[in-house]
Write a protein that holds these residues in place. Structure first.
Motif, PDB file in Angstrom:
ATOM      1  N   ASN A 150       0.841  -1.189   0.000  1.00 25.71           N
ATOM      2  CA  ASN A 150       0.000   0.000   0.000  1.00 25.71           C
ATOM      3  C   ASN A 150       0.878   1.242   0.000  1.00 25.71           C
ATOM      4  O   ASN A 150       1.586   1.509   0.975  1.00 25.71           O
ATOM      5  CB  ASN A 150      -0.918  -0.007   1.232  1.00 25.71           C
ATOM      6  N   SER A 153      -1.671   7.560  -0.141  1.00 24.93           N
ATOM      7  CA  SER A 153      -1.706   8.529   0.950  1.00 24.93           C
ATOM      8  C   SER A 153      -2.966   8.303   1.774  1.00 24.93           C
ATOM      9  O   SER A 153      -3.918   7.644   1.335  1.00 24.93           O
ATOM     10  CB  SER A 153      -1.692   9.956   0.388  1.00 24.93           C
ATOM     11  N   GLU A 154      -2.991   8.833   2.980  1.00 29.65           N
ATOM     12  CA  GLU A 154      -4.142   8.641   3.855  1.00 29.65           C
ATOM     13  C   GLU A 154      -5.246   9.629   3.504  1.00 29.65           C
ATOM     14  O   GLU A 154      -5.091  10.833   3.657  1.00 29.65           O
ATOM     15  CB  GLU A 154      -3.724   8.799   5.323  1.00 29.65           C
ATOM     16  N   HIS A 155      -6.362   9.080   3.024  1.00 24.61           N
ATOM     17  CA  HIS A 155      -7.552   9.857   2.726  1.00 24.61           C
ATOM     18  C   HIS A 155      -8.750   9.123   3.310  1.00 24.61           C
ATOM     19  O   HIS A 155      -8.627   7.964   3.742  1.00 24.61           O
ATOM     20  CB  HIS A 155      -7.738  10.013   1.205  1.00 24.61           C
ATOM     21  N   TRP A 156      -9.907   9.742   3.285  1.00 21.40           N
ATOM     22  CA  TRP A 156     -11.110   9.087   3.797  1.00 21.40           C
ATOM     23  C   TRP A 156     -11.461   7.857   2.974  1.00 21.40           C
ATOM     24  O   TRP A 156     -12.107   6.921   3.470  1.00 21.40           O
ATOM     25  CB  TRP A 156     -12.286  10.059   3.801  1.00 21.40           C
ATOM     26  N   THR A 158      -9.167   5.809   1.417  1.00 22.43           N
ATOM     27  CA  THR A 158      -8.040   4.886   1.234  1.00 22.43           C
ATOM     28  C   THR A 158      -8.402   3.446   1.584  1.00 22.43           C
ATOM     29  O   THR A 158      -8.187   2.521   0.791  1.00 22.43           O
ATOM     30  CB  THR A 158      -6.831   5.337   2.066  1.00 22.43           C
ATOM     31  N   PRO A 254       0.672  -0.545   6.523  1.00 24.98           N
ATOM     32  CA  PRO A 254       1.333   0.522   7.288  1.00 24.98           C
ATOM     33  C   PRO A 254       1.771   0.072   8.678  1.00 24.98           C
ATOM     34  O   PRO A 254       2.860   0.418   9.144  1.00 24.98           O
ATOM     35  CB  PRO A 254       0.256   1.619   7.356  1.00 24.98           C
TER      36      PRO A 254
END
Length: 269
Positions: A150, A153-156, A158, A254
């Motif tokens: 993965n 980037s961290e988004h709502w 993801t 992560p």
């Protein structure tokens, strides 16, 4: 003589034209899906092994970002998932039966969802834990690249996109490599174990870009999945197991990278 599953229609006595047409169909389906992935993967491993850099020092990213603009990254991710599932729709169309269950030739009928779900969970545990061991052994022996599961980037969106990506892999691989390929090779009069082995080698081939460890591990997984399918005639437990395994890997990456930086770090590609 190997018994054919219900709904199989061997073409041994229908003439060379029918057999040639069926082979053409198989090649077209694979060329639009996992056969193309296997070809790219073979070229990728040749490219990797002919570099000065060791295989263990190279990286393969499974879920990369596709745009530096979040909204377009989401759009591209969803489009990629949708169009990758089109070959699944194609094989469903090709093997659709007028009588219910319509997709029985693909091993799909939806008559035992709870049992199929439970079997999928158990199978995910049986496959997933040894699979981690195979990956770590391959890294230790220098046979497997560093796999970044993965890189989003961290988004709502993801985590939902990663789960959809796992769904794409599970549905595409099991429906085409197991359900479709088994049905069509049976139509051609193939025996059970040659079908299982060809399917397993194909599965391993399109994972070769990750290294030889991934090839061996996925061939072993393919043999087990193929054998189970010949015993049960049901593809949904395999799909569920695959989705669960990939979801755990994609979403949990992560945490794994932070907890085991030596194994899940990102060396230079």
């Amino acid at each position: 003589m190997t018994r054919l599953a219900a709904g199989s229609y061997p073409l041994a006595d229908r003439g060379d034209a029918s057999r040639a047409r069926l082979w053409a169909e198989i090649l077209i389906v694979l060329g639009l899906s996992l056969g193309a992935s296997a070809a790219y993967s073979v070229v990728a491993i040749i490219n990797r092994t002919t570099r000065d850099q060791a295989l263990s020092d190279q990286t393969a990213t499974l879920n990369p970002s596709l745009s530096d603009r979040p909204v377009f990254d989401l759009i591209y991710q969803l489009m990629g998932i949708f169009f990758d599932l089109v070959p699944v729709a194609l094989v469903a169309f090709l093997l659709w039966r007028v009588a219910r269950p319509h997709l029985s030739r693909l091993g799909i009928d939806g008559t035992r969802p709870v049992r199929d779900g439970l079997h999928g969970v158990v199978l995910a545990l049986v496959i997933g834990i040894p699979g981690i061991g195979v990956y770590l052994a391959g890294r230790e022996l220098g046979l497997t690249v560093n796999v970044v599961a993965n890189a989003l980037s961290e988004h709502w969106w993801t985590v939902p996109v990663l789960v959809l990506s796992a769904l794409r892999a599970g549905v595409t691989e099991e429906v085409i490599v197991i359900g479709y390929l088994f049905a069509r090779l049976r139509d051609l009069g193939w025996r059970t174990w040659p079908i299982i082995l060809v399917s397993a080698v194909l599965r391993g081939s399109y994972h070769l870009y990750q290294g030889f460890g991934a090839f061996v591990g996925n061939v072993a997984m393919g043999i087990l999945f193929g054998w189970l399918y010949t015993r049960t005639g049901r593809v949904l437990p395999l799909v569920i197991a695959h989705i669960l395994i990939d979801s755990a890997i994609f979403v949990g990456y992560p945490w794994a990278a932070a907890t085991f930086p030596g194994l899940f770090g990102a060396p230079a590609s």
